[in-house]
Design a protein around this motif. Structure first.
Motif: not given
Length: 634
Positions: A605-611, A580-588, A593-597
């Motif tokens: 790569t960690t963000v992509h793996r979690q997606i 839910a947090i990852l979804h929220h950060l990606l939406t924000e 992906v770089s900004a979320v990371a």
């Protein structure tokens, strides 16, 4: 002209002697009226018109036949309308389900029973063309004093039966006159017209059903074989009969030495048992050869010209297109992958009539989803029933009550043509559960105290907290479980922060956002009350925090933390690996992906793996993302 007294005495004479001077069909019908139906020739019976609700049920059961017969009956009426005929199409019970007549005669036609919804069964109306045709299965004329009831003595009625492809009587076509010439022979032309129209309707019906099977059409003349055949058979790939017109049933029965009225004994017979041909010779009876060269012979020596129509080849398989999801359901799904999958299934099920079961914890939106399924797939009323409010002796609230003065409607009747939602069906008393089985399985129900079942047109949707271990009957569970939608708890939704923004915006009246620690608190709370709890929190904070009209508001952890658990510090937010947090950060961050990371302090790569791990995808823009608010229901 025969007086009423003379007519009654003639019927009494037939009763005593067992025969009479009239057409044998009329005499046989009079005897049935007396002996089988117990009718009194001296009693005057008024025309019986069914109530609107009962008529709708008869018409709904006959809607396919009416659709196929439409062209034929319209053409027939054009031929006879100028001579003051009225056209009636009845079902196999003798109820008029289609009617064509002059508007100027409407009042007189209704009084005489030549009208939509009139019942002309022999048991109800005595000897009449419709009723006698149902009893005998033969085209016939009932002219003036041929009628049993003296009130029908001025009518002249001509009828022919229409059979389905299994050999069962499906309907009767009738043309009638309020007044006619005295001579019975004046209706012979009408009899031929009605008989021909019934045959053409049967032909249209078998052709509509035979798109993937062989059809063998038959005629006594090669010149009319292709334009107006007399009979037709539907054959499977092995050459066995799987459908027939009534003309073909009579041909088969004569060749096999059977009764044509027993159609079930004809279905399944091989074509070679009836005709001197086999499956291999069917291809030689197509239009590749002249009609005069396509002569065949029945086993009893009757010669006919034949036209074999090959099955239509299946169209090449097409790549399935993604089903379009209505905007209302897209909004309901939000950005959660599991919810998107659920509404795709809901959209596929919405247009159908099969019962639907929606399961989920209290507050997950079961009734809201039921309302959306109704809005997408059906018209008509939307009626909800709180099953926990019904006692054992309150079945009439749901099913209605049979009454000598007429049916007293219940909630099933109130939902006719629409949707009936049984909320928390596991709370339904056991005796009412038993009465519910035919409604779920056969779309029929019996009102309390009634002798006959009624047809239900409402779609049934049941909601439940969960049927496993509930007190619901096993057979009822099996009937409900075919189409099942399970709503996830709020705590497991990956779009919980975006959903909370919409719910809070509705309560505050302005756009609402959450800082990172507040978003983490929302994502990690257990939400045992689901959407109800979320809505209650939003309303409480709106009342205590306030906001400036026309401006947005950002809520922080300080406002939310006292009402949520576990309590989080500011630094916990970005370290959470919650979907839910990852979804929220990606939406924000607009799925940057770089900004979320950077915000999470991890590499890309960690963000992509979690997606990939959580199955997240960028949802298409919808009304939900433009500030509309989901309204939680039970």
């Amino acid at each position: 002209m025969q007086t009423d007294i003379e007519h009654i005495r003639e019927i009494e004479g037939v009763s005593q002697q067992g025969h009479g001077a009239r057409d044998p069909v009329v005499v046989a019908s009079w005897l049935r009226c007396l002996d089988k139906h117990g009718l009194d020739p001296a009693a005057r019976a008024q025309a019986y018109i069914l109530p609107d609700a009962a008529l709708r049920q008869h018409r709904q059961r006959s809607e396919d036949l009416i659709r196929i017969a439409r062209s034929g009956i319209d053409d027939l009426y054009k031929l006879v309308a100028g001579q003051n005929y009225v056209l009636l199409l009845s079902d196999s019970a003798g109820v008029t389900v289609e009617y064509l007549g002059e508007e100027a005669q409407k009042h007189d036609l209704r009084l005489s029973g030549l009208y939509l919804g009139a019942e002309w069964s022999e048991a109800r109306a005595g000897t009449c063309a419709l009723g006698a045709c149902i009893e005998t299965g033969e085209p016939l004329i009932i002219h003036q004093s041929d009628h049993f009831d003296v009130t029908h003595g001025g009518l002249s009625c001509t009828a022919a039966p229409i059979y389905d492809t299994a050999g069962r009587l499906a309907a009767v076509l009738d043309i009638s006159l309020l007044s006619s010439p005295v001579a019975r022979a004046s209706q012979f032309l009408a009899l031929n017209l009605v008989r021909q129209t019934a045959r053409r309707i049967e032909m249209a019906n078998i052709m509509a059903e035979s798109r993937s099977d062989w059809v063998l059409r038959l005629a006594g003349s090669p010149d009319f074989l292709d334009v107006d055949p007399q009979a037709a058979l539907r054959l499977d790939a092995g050459g066995r009969v799987i459908g027939m017109t009534n003309g073909a049933a009579r041909l088969m029965a004569r060749a096999l030495g059977q009764d044509w009225r027993r159609g079930t004994g004809l279905i399944g017979r091989h074509v070679s048992e009836v005709f001197n041909l086999d499956l291999d010779t069917l291809e030689g009876l197509t239009r590749q050869r002249a009609a005069r060269d396509r002569l065949i012979e029945t086993r009893d020596g009757y010669r006919l010209f034949a036209h074999a129509i090959e099955p239509r080849r299946a169209a090449p398989p097409q790549v399935a297109r993604a089903r379009a999801i209505p905007s209302e359901l897209r909004e309901f799904a939000g950005g959660d992958p599991a919810m998107r999958s659920l509404v795709e299934r809901a959209a596929a099920l919405a247009p159908g009539r099969m019962p639907l079961l929606i399961e989920g914890d209290s507050g997950t939106g079961k009734t809201s989803l039921a309302r959306l399924v109704h809005a997408v797939g059906r018209r008509g009323p939307f009626v909800t029933v709180a099953c926990d409010s019904l006692a054992e002796d309150e079945a009439a609230v749901l099913f209605g009550r049979g009454d000598p003065r007429g049916h007293v409607p219940g909630l099933i009747d109130a939902a006719e043509g629409g949707t009936l939602v049984l909320e928390n069906i596991e709370e339904l008393p056991p005796r009412i559960q038993a009465r519910l089985l035919p409604l779920i399985g056969e779309h029929s129900f019996r009102p309390v105290g009634a002798l006959r079942e009624r047809v239900a047109t409402a779609r049934i949707i049941a909601t439940s907290h969960g049927l496993a271990g509930s007190g619901l009957r096993a057979d009822l569970i099996h009937r409900l479980s075919g189409a099942r939608l399970v709503l996830p708890p709020l705590a497991k939704r990956q779009d919980i922060v975006a959903l909370a923004s919409r719910v809070f915006a509705r309560a505050f009246g302005v756009p609402v956002a959450f800082d990172a620690p507040a978003a983490a608190a929302l994502a990690n709370h257990d939400w045992s009350g689901n959407l109800h709890q979320l809505a209650a929190l939003a309303q409480m904070l709106a009342a205590t925090c306030g906001s400036q009209p026309g401006s947005g508001i950002t809520l922080g952890l300080a406002q939310l933390s006292p009402h949520l658990s576990p309590h989080l510090s500011t630094g916990d937010a970005v370290r959470s690996d919650s979907p839910a947090i990852l979804h929220h950060l990606l939406t924000e961050h607009g799925w940057n992906v770089s900004a979320v990371a950077r915000e999470m302090g991890v590499d890309r790569t960690t963000v992509h793996r979690q997606i990939r791990r959580y199955g997240l995808s960028r949802a298409a823009p919808s009304t939900a993302s433009r500030g509309s608010v989901f309204r939680p229901r039970a």
